[in-house]
Design an enzyme around this catalytic site. Structure first.
Site, PDB file in Angstrom:
ATOM      1  CB  CYS A  45      54.777 -38.170  -8.836  1.00  0.00           C
ATOM      2  SG  CYS A  45      54.062 -37.946  -7.202  1.00  0.00           S
TER       3      CYS A  45
HETATM    4  C1  BEZ Z   1      57.238 -38.863  -4.637  1.00  0.00           C
HETATM    5  O1  BEZ Z   1      56.570 -38.913  -5.666  1.00  0.00           O
HETATM    6  O2  BEZ Z   1      58.288 -39.495  -4.545  1.00  0.00           O
HETATM    7  C2  BEZ Z   1      56.785 -38.046  -3.470  1.00  0.00           C
HETATM    8  C3  BEZ Z   1      55.867 -37.027  -3.642  1.00  0.00           C
HETATM    9  C4  BEZ Z   1      55.489 -36.255  -2.564  1.00  0.00           C
HETATM   10  C5  BEZ Z   1      55.966 -36.523  -1.316  1.00  0.00           C
HETATM   11  C6  BEZ Z   1      56.875 -37.566  -1.141  1.00  0.00           C
HETATM   12  C7  BEZ Z   1      57.286 -38.328  -2.239  1.00  0.00           C
END
Ligand code: BEZ
Length: 210
Positions: A45
């Site tokens: 994210c």
């Molecule tokens: C991420 O942005 O890396 C992520 C967000 C939620 C769950 C797993 C990964």
């Protein structure tokens, strides 16, 4: 209920990092992109939000307003923005909706319980000036989206909203396009008097209209 192409994008009010918004009013006559991410302070994210911030001028150039969302509250988004600026090199320059009560997430069916009961998936909705949904896509948490592809789709959507054409596989702005399948040759002669290349009777190619 699932939101389908051609549906009116549901209206809502929400708190964002740039103050409260009333969604349809905020969109005005512009195009819009509403996209969710699963969780603040997570790696994929962080890269996505930084990339969208870096290409924000490309959305502006196309008259597209961008707004992000997760189920985290606005104060969490604001704290996270510091990390995004620090690690991705661009400060977040668009509003992010805080949706801890999942009002907007549920309205847009952004929580897919068989993926996660609590987190939003990576949804994208492209909304036209008529407030209708023109594109939707869903990615899992483990896969960051290709936001250049979102820009490419917007180029196609904006072109095909104006001209009776369609864009072929992997088309990019400036490349040849296809005369819409519903356009008869008789109508095509009026619409495209410069003519076209017939590959098959149903596959008629012209340079991209201006
Ligand atoms: C991420 O942005 O890396 C992520 C967000 C939620 C769950 C797993 C990964």
């Amino acid at each position: 209920m699932a939101i389908r192409l051609g549906d009116i994008a549901p209206d809502f009010t929400a708190e964002t990092t740039q103050g409260p918004i009333s969604f349809h009013e905020w969109l005005g006559n512009s195009w819009g992109v509403l996209f969710s991410h699963p969780k603040d302070f997570t790696p994929v994210c962080t890269t996505e939000l930084g990339y969208v911030a870096a290409i924000k001028p490309e959305f502006d150039r196309r008259d597209v307003k961008v707004v992000g969302l997760s189920v985290d509250p606005v104060d969490s988004h604001v704290k996270w923005e510091g990390d995004i600026a620090e690690t991705q090199g661009t400060a977040v320059n668009f509003p992010m909706i805080g949706d801890p009560d999942r009002r907007v997430s549920n309205l847009y069916d952004m929580i897919h319980p068989n993926a996660s009961d609590t987190l939003t998936v990576r949804s994208v909705f492209v909304i036209g000036p008529d407030k209708k949904v023109k594109l939707s896509l869903t990615y899992p948490a483990s896969t960051g989206r290709n936001f250049d592809e979102i820009l490419r789709v917007i180029d196609s959507l904006q072109l095909t909203a104006k001209h009776k054409v369609a864009t072929p596989a992997n088309w990019k702005d400036g490349q040849d396009v296809i005369i819409g399948a519903s356009v008869t040759d008789e109508d095509a002669r009026k619409l495209f008097p410069q003519g076209w290349k017939t590959v098959k009777p149903y596959l008629r190619v012209i340079p991209q209209p201006k």
